[in-house]
Enzyme design. Sequence first.
Site, mmCIF file in Angstrom:
data_model
loop_
_atom_site.group_PDB
_atom_site.id
_atom_site.type_symbol
_atom_site.label_atom_id
_atom_site.label_comp_id
_atom_site.label_asym_id
_atom_site.label_seq_id
_atom_site.Cartn_x
_atom_site.Cartn_y
_atom_site.Cartn_z
ATOM 1 N N LYS A 90 -5.014 -1.546 -9.350
ATOM 2 C CA LYS A 90 -5.722 -1.403 -8.142
ATOM 3 C C LYS A 90 -5.284 -2.318 -7.089
ATOM 4 O O LYS A 90 -4.704 -3.536 -7.479
ATOM 5 C CB LYS A 90 -7.180 -2.129 -8.567
ATOM 6 C CG LYS A 90 -8.244 -2.019 -7.534
ATOM 7 C CD LYS A 90 -8.903 -0.788 -7.194
ATOM 8 C CE LYS A 90 -9.528 -0.811 -5.943
ATOM 9 N NZ LYS A 90 -8.701 -0.130 -4.912
ATOM 10 N N LYS A 126 0.128 -2.128 -6.091
ATOM 11 C CA LYS A 126 0.248 -2.273 -4.694
ATOM 12 C C LYS A 126 1.079 -1.211 -4.236
ATOM 13 O O LYS A 126 2.034 -0.587 -4.806
ATOM 14 C CB LYS A 126 0.541 -3.598 -4.016
ATOM 15 C CG LYS A 126 0.140 -4.026 -2.662
ATOM 16 C CD LYS A 126 -1.254 -4.657 -2.740
ATOM 17 C CE LYS A 126 -1.718 -4.933 -1.383
ATOM 18 N NZ LYS A 126 -2.607 -5.951 -1.442
ATOM 19 N N GLY A 165 -6.859 -0.057 1.472
ATOM 20 C CA GLY A 165 -6.403 -0.378 2.512
ATOM 21 C C GLY A 165 -5.560 -1.640 2.410
ATOM 22 O O GLY A 165 -5.839 -2.600 1.269
ATOM 23 N N ASP A 166 -4.477 -2.126 3.239
ATOM 24 C CA ASP A 166 -4.117 -3.390 3.570
ATOM 25 C C ASP A 166 -3.427 -3.364 4.987
ATOM 26 O O ASP A 166 -4.217 -2.369 5.874
ATOM 27 C CB ASP A 166 -2.871 -3.629 2.541
ATOM 28 C CG ASP A 166 -2.536 -5.303 2.420
ATOM 29 O OD1 ASP A 166 -3.177 -5.890 1.725
ATOM 30 O OD2 ASP A 166 -1.618 -5.622 3.077
ATOM 31 N N ASN A 241 -8.824 -6.508 10.462
ATOM 32 C CA ASN A 241 -10.059 -6.441 9.489
ATOM 33 C C ASN A 241 -10.509 -7.709 9.182
ATOM 34 O O ASN A 241 -11.572 -8.261 9.051
ATOM 35 C CB ASN A 241 -9.952 -5.290 8.878
ATOM 36 C CG ASN A 241 -10.760 -5.239 7.712
ATOM 37 O OD1 ASN A 241 -10.679 -5.917 6.446
ATOM 38 N ND2 ASN A 241 -12.287 -4.513 7.949
HETATM 39 N N1 GLU Z 1 -5.374 -5.088 0.072
HETATM 40 C C1 GLU Z 1 -6.667 -5.705 -0.440
HETATM 41 C C2 GLU Z 1 -6.187 -7.196 -1.177
HETATM 42 O O1 GLU Z 1 -5.139 -7.621 -0.732
HETATM 43 C C3 GLU Z 1 -7.611 -4.966 -0.885
HETATM 44 C C4 GLU Z 1 -7.155 -4.325 -2.198
HETATM 45 C C5 GLU Z 1 -8.135 -3.270 -2.818
HETATM 46 O O2 GLU Z 1 -9.210 -3.135 -2.303
HETATM 47 O O3 GLU Z 1 -7.894 -2.262 -3.640
HETATM 48 O O4 GLU Z 1 -6.804 -7.484 -2.177
#
Ligand code: GLU
Length: 445
Positions: A90, A126, A165-166, A241
């Site tokens: 995840k 990721k 997202g990121d 965001n």
């Molecule tokens: N990109 C976000 C983080 O750095 C969210 C990752 C997600 O929701 O899977 O945690």
Amino acid sequence: MHEKLRDVYDEVLQRNPGESEFHQAVHEVLDSLGPVVDKHPEYTDSAVIRRLCEPERQIIFRVPWVDDAGEVQINRGFRVEFNSALGPFKGGLRFHPSVYLGIVKFLGYEQIFKNALTGLPIGGGKGGSDFDPKGRSEGEVMRFCQSFMTELYRHIGEYTDVPAGDIGVGEREVGYLFGQYKRITNRYESGVLTGKGISWGGSLVRTEATGYGTVFFVEKMLEHRDDSFDGKRVVVSGSGNVAIYAIEKVHELGGVVVACSDSSGFVTDQEGIDLDLLKEVKEVQRGRIEEYAEQRGSAEFSDNGSVWEVACDIAIPAATQNEIDEDLAVRLVKNGCTIVAEGANMPATPEAVQVFADAEVAYAPGKAANAGGVATSALEMQQNASRDSWDFGSTEERLSRIMSGIHDRCLETADAYGAPGSYSTGANIAGFIKVSDAMLALGVI
Ligand code: GLU
């Protein structure tokens, strides 16, 4: 660093040449684990730590697409499936020109411990691409996302790997990615992606969750010091965001955000950032922060220096990695900042973190303070699995409880391992123990 961990770190350096951000993220965790290794030799005996530093799977792929001028563009796509001991991989997808394997690995590595800290059943991973969405039309973004998913779909799934997202990937991009996944697989598999829109399987509060969660974490830090947000001056870097919803929650809790930024510069606004205007400029018009200052009398724009030179009581870096170096950390401390909580991933360099420690600034690392985003993604997965959707209030309440739990777990663990008050030691050790115990139970896999 403990001798046994130094060997692991040397091996990481040797096996992953040129990936400085990944080295930095590994160093930060291993540096905290000395007391754990002394107390629990089983972790080194079974090579759990070495296994943790090697991703389970790394996928690199070509992303060809045609731009509006009819030219073929080629980007590179990545998905690093780092660790699935606690649940499906995840973590988000980042679309930014700086993305390369080292960035994706640092983010995936951090995600393992962050996700473990939430207490929810999610592993770490990721992904992303060096695609730059800036200046691209809707059609170009859609075609890029479709091409990206045309390869990625075979590697993901609600029980396998669940992207979100990121930086550079929000609801719009998740929509195009989900649409293409659905089309290729002929399955309406809601739980394969999180950060979806509300009408097609998303969760309320997911959009706000990373920013809100970071501020809930700071609220707990303040409470722990018998203090509150009331009248506190806060600087939030970024204006994406995470930053926008951090600003919203700080204002709700009685603090004043006096500055924020984007990659072109920063604005100071001693009356407090006008959130409606900021949202209009950044979210609707997708414009530059300078346009905010042009429309707001009390604001000033600067493209000279850093947002971290603005005096504040609390700093919430919410832009990107390594945005606060040693000099800026010294400046923050001199200006009276006493709390730093990371909304972004690894925004403070190791030297900056040392400055905070020496000055007894309360410092909460991203893997603890920004875990609210991924935690709410896990809540989205729960809703998808039960074909349910929860209301805003109860979902926000859950987020707040999760952040409070992470806060307490960090401090309790730091106490138990001889580093009282150190959120970073507590976060690293608590996350590590959770995932390592699962790895030990699952055998050598
Ligand atoms: N990109 C976000 C983080 O750095 C969210 C990752 C997600 O929701 O899977 O945690």
